[in-house]
Design a protein around this motif. Sequence first.
Motif, PDB file in Angstrom:
ATOM      1  N   THR A  26       0.833  -1.212   0.000  1.00  0.00           N
ATOM      2  CA  THR A  26       0.000   0.000   0.000  1.00  0.00           C
ATOM      3  C   THR A  26       0.863   1.256   0.000  1.00  0.00           C
ATOM      4  O   THR A  26       0.440   2.307  -0.483  1.00  0.00           O
ATOM      5  CB  THR A  26      -0.943   0.020   1.219  1.00  0.00           C
ATOM      6  OG1 THR A  26      -0.170   0.030   2.428  1.00  0.00           O
ATOM      7  CG2 THR A  26      -1.864  -1.185   1.207  1.00  0.00           C
TER       8      THR A  26
ATOM      9  N   ASP B  77       0.739   4.322  -2.600  1.00  0.00           N
ATOM     10  CA  ASP B  77       0.759   5.752  -2.261  1.00  0.00           C
ATOM     11  C   ASP B  77       1.727   6.509  -3.169  1.00  0.00           C
ATOM     12  O   ASP B  77       1.432   7.624  -3.621  1.00  0.00           O
ATOM     13  CB  ASP B  77       1.174   5.943  -0.794  1.00  0.00           C
ATOM     14  CG  ASP B  77       0.058   5.563   0.170  1.00  0.00           C
ATOM     15  OD1 ASP B  77      -1.115   5.601  -0.253  1.00  0.00           O
ATOM     16  OD2 ASP B  77       0.370   5.230   1.327  1.00  0.00           O
TER      17      ASP B  77
ATOM     18  N   THR C  89      -8.064   7.101 -10.434  1.00  0.00           N
ATOM     19  CA  THR C  89      -9.244   6.336 -10.016  1.00  0.00           C
ATOM     20  C   THR C  89      -8.895   4.875  -9.774  1.00  0.00           C
ATOM     21  O   THR C  89      -9.283   4.287  -8.751  1.00  0.00           O
ATOM     22  CB  THR C  89     -10.350   6.432 -11.086  1.00  0.00           C
ATOM     23  OG1 THR C  89     -10.731   7.801 -11.241  1.00  0.00           O
ATOM     24  CG2 THR C  89     -11.559   5.612 -10.689  1.00  0.00           C
TER      25      THR C  89
ATOM     26  N   THR D 241      -6.550   4.481  -6.660  1.00  0.00           N
ATOM     27  CA  THR D 241      -7.284   4.819  -5.427  1.00  0.00           C
ATOM     28  C   THR D 241      -8.223   3.689  -5.028  1.00  0.00           C
ATOM     29  O   THR D 241      -8.279   3.290  -3.852  1.00  0.00           O
ATOM     30  CB  THR D 241      -8.087   6.121  -5.626  1.00  0.00           C
ATOM     31  OG1 THR D 241      -7.193   7.191  -5.928  1.00  0.00           O
ATOM     32  CG2 THR D 241      -8.870   6.458  -4.364  1.00  0.00           C
ATOM     33  N   GLU D 242      -8.961   3.172  -6.001  1.00  0.00           N
ATOM     34  CA  GLU D 242      -9.899   2.078  -5.704  1.00  0.00           C
ATOM     35  C   GLU D 242      -9.162   0.816  -5.279  1.00  0.00           C
ATOM     36  O   GLU D 242      -9.609   0.096  -4.381  1.00  0.00           O
ATOM     37  CB  GLU D 242     -10.773   1.808  -6.925  1.00  0.00           C
ATOM     38  CG  GLU D 242     -11.752   2.941  -7.226  1.00  0.00           C
ATOM     39  CD  GLU D 242     -12.611   2.656  -8.440  1.00  0.00           C
ATOM     40  OE1 GLU D 242     -12.348   1.639  -9.126  1.00  0.00           O
ATOM     41  OE2 GLU D 242     -13.537   3.444  -8.718  1.00  0.00           O
TER      42      GLU D 242
ATOM     43  N   LYS E 273      -6.224   0.626  -3.764  1.00  0.00           N
ATOM     44  CA  LYS E 273      -5.727   0.809  -2.397  1.00  0.00           C
ATOM     45  C   LYS E 273      -6.867   0.676  -1.383  1.00  0.00           C
ATOM     46  O   LYS E 273      -6.704   0.058  -0.319  1.00  0.00           O
ATOM     47  CB  LYS E 273      -5.072   2.185  -2.257  1.00  0.00           C
ATOM     48  CG  LYS E 273      -4.531   2.428  -0.852  1.00  0.00           C
ATOM     49  CD  LYS E 273      -4.018   3.841  -0.672  1.00  0.00           C
ATOM     50  CE  LYS E 273      -3.623   4.068   0.786  1.00  0.00           C
ATOM     51  NZ  LYS E 273      -3.195   5.454   1.037  1.00  0.00           N
ATOM     52  N   THR E 274      -8.018   1.234  -1.718  1.00  0.00           N
ATOM     53  CA  THR E 274      -9.168   1.158  -0.812  1.00  0.00           C
ATOM     54  C   THR E 274      -9.560  -0.292  -0.550  1.00  0.00           C
ATOM     55  O   THR E 274      -9.830  -0.683   0.600  1.00  0.00           O
ATOM     56  CB  THR E 274     -10.365   1.920  -1.417  1.00  0.00           C
ATOM     57  OG1 THR E 274     -10.005   3.291  -1.593  1.00  0.00           O
ATOM     58  CG2 THR E 274     -11.576   1.830  -0.500  1.00  0.00           C
ATOM     59  N   ILE E 275      -9.584  -1.093  -1.604  1.00  0.00           N
ATOM     60  CA  ILE E 275      -9.939  -2.513  -1.444  1.00  0.00           C
ATOM     61  C   ILE E 275      -8.943  -3.212  -0.527  1.00  0.00           C
ATOM     62  O   ILE E 275      -9.330  -3.929   0.415  1.00  0.00           O
ATOM     63  CB  ILE E 275      -9.977  -3.216  -2.821  1.00  0.00           C
ATOM     64  CG1 ILE E 275     -11.121  -2.666  -3.669  1.00  0.00           C
ATOM     65  CG2 ILE E 275     -10.125  -4.730  -2.646  1.00  0.00           C
ATOM     66  CD1 ILE E 275     -11.119  -3.170  -5.102  1.00  0.00           C
TER      67      ILE E 275
ATOM     68  N   VAL F 116      -6.746  -1.958   1.698  1.00  0.00           N
ATOM     69  CA  VAL F 116      -6.767  -1.449   3.074  1.00  0.00           C
ATOM     70  C   VAL F 116      -7.986  -1.979   3.824  1.00  0.00           C
ATOM     71  O   VAL F 116      -7.886  -2.420   4.984  1.00  0.00           O
ATOM     72  CB  VAL F 116      -6.758   0.094   3.076  1.00  0.00           C
ATOM     73  CG1 VAL F 116      -7.033   0.630   4.487  1.00  0.00           C
ATOM     74  CG2 VAL F 116      -5.422   0.615   2.573  1.00  0.00           C
ATOM     75  N   ASN F 117      -9.134  -1.966   3.177  1.00  0.00           N
ATOM     76  CA  ASN F 117     -10.361  -2.445   3.836  1.00  0.00           C
ATOM     77  C   ASN F 117     -10.265  -3.923   4.191  1.00  0.00           C
ATOM     78  O   ASN F 117     -10.644  -4.343   5.300  1.00  0.00           O
ATOM     79  CB  ASN F 117     -11.570  -2.214   2.930  1.00  0.00           C
ATOM     80  CG  ASN F 117     -11.940  -0.743   2.829  1.00  0.00           C
ATOM     81  OD1 ASN F 117     -11.513   0.065   3.656  1.00  0.00           O
ATOM     82  ND2 ASN F 117     -12.724  -0.390   1.824  1.00  0.00           N
ATOM     83  N   GLU F 118      -9.753  -4.734   3.267  1.00  0.00           N
ATOM     84  CA  GLU F 118      -9.676  -6.176   3.524  1.00  0.00           C
ATOM     85  C   GLU F 118      -8.610  -6.492   4.569  1.00  0.00           C
ATOM     86  O   GLU F 118      -8.785  -7.414   5.382  1.00  0.00           O
ATOM     87  CB  GLU F 118      -9.387  -6.934   2.224  1.00  0.00           C
ATOM     88  CG  GLU F 118     -10.386  -6.685   1.095  1.00  0.00           C
ATOM     89  CD  GLU F 118     -11.837  -6.822   1.538  1.00  0.00           C
ATOM     90  OE1 GLU F 118     -12.121  -7.618   2.459  1.00  0.00           O
ATOM     91  OE2 GLU F 118     -12.698  -6.119   0.976  1.00  0.00           O
TER      92      GLU F 118
ATOM     93  N   CYS G  16      -7.869  -4.550   7.046  1.00  0.00           N
ATOM     94  CA  CYS G  16      -8.497  -4.168   8.321  1.00  0.00           C
ATOM     95  C   CYS G  16      -9.404  -5.293   8.831  1.00  0.00           C
ATOM     96  O   CYS G  16      -9.420  -5.612  10.032  1.00  0.00           O
ATOM     97  CB  CYS G  16      -9.307  -2.889   8.154  1.00  0.00           C
ATOM     98  SG  CYS G  16      -8.296  -1.404   7.996  1.00  0.00           S
TER      99      CYS G  16
END
Length: 342
Positions: free
Chosen positions: A45, A49, A312, A315-316, A318-320, A322-324, A326
């Motif tokens: 991740t 960034d 886009t 960003t998407e 990284k979001t996936i 980071v969420n998983e 967590c």
Amino acid sequence: MSSLEMGRLLQDKTLNDEPHAGAAKQLNDLGISGLMTLEAIEFQTLELDAVLASCQQLQDSYAQRKAGLPSELQICLHGSATSTEQLAVLVQLIQSAPQALWSLRDDSFNCYEMDFRLAALQQHLAILKPLNKKLAPFVNTNALGSISSLQSIQCCLDNAGMFRWFSAKWRKAKQQALILAANEQLKLDDIQLLFPAMIKYVDTQVRFNELFAQAPILSTSHQGLHTDVAPLLAVREWYKDVEFALAEHFASETGILQGLSVIEKQSADKLVSEFNASLVTTIKHIDKQMNKLRLSFPGYQALQLGDVDYVTAVTELKTIIVNELCVLKESGVESNTCLSEL
């Protein structure tokens, strides 16, 4: 079914129903290697960034440059794999544009009829120049009159008999012929021999001038015998290159040629200069970063789509991740656990 087997099925179902099972599947679906630990995935991740920062920097740079470009060309500053390729093609087209283009941009150059016109111009000049060289020492080539008048004079002179001196018509034809002479020392016989060449010269000149009337944009280049067809041919070849580039790289974009037709030369030169000076280096760096991401996350389809902008997509992604991650941490999964163990 034995109670032991039933217990195992219930245990498997419990594991599959746990939140971390879905999170692990999501990460697997991205194409992440099963040998990667959660810690290693989290480290990725940080790479995302860095890529995102580069992509955002490029997008900000594009935003500043859009103001100087026609709206039809701004699609090349979208910040996606496709638009990056299109921008390189656009810059190449501008760089290859002949100097004459900036005063000759016109739709008439974008059709095959122009090929015939320019070929005809060359053919007519190939006839006119030698004829002019032949006629100029003897007659005033700028005052030959019309084809019909020359033919009338020639007919009268050629068909005169022994008593031509008594014919007012012949005397008038003789006078008209001598008026064409470049100097007073020339005799009628000398002029009379030149009539076939004069008629051909005027006829070719009429055809030559008609070509400029067919395409008014050519009139700015009309210099008579001194007309330079080379710049016109260069402009036509450039339009052919554009047509080929549009078919290969801009199949779904119909306004590119219009944008190239209205962009100011100063803006075009600035885009080329900035692209070569800085943009191309940034783009190549991002391409390397994106290619690395495609290898690291082969299952993430957005990275494979050329028309999705980089910001886009990253960003998407990284979001996936980071969420998983967590979800896995909250489920008590250790950071040194390999993805294949989940």
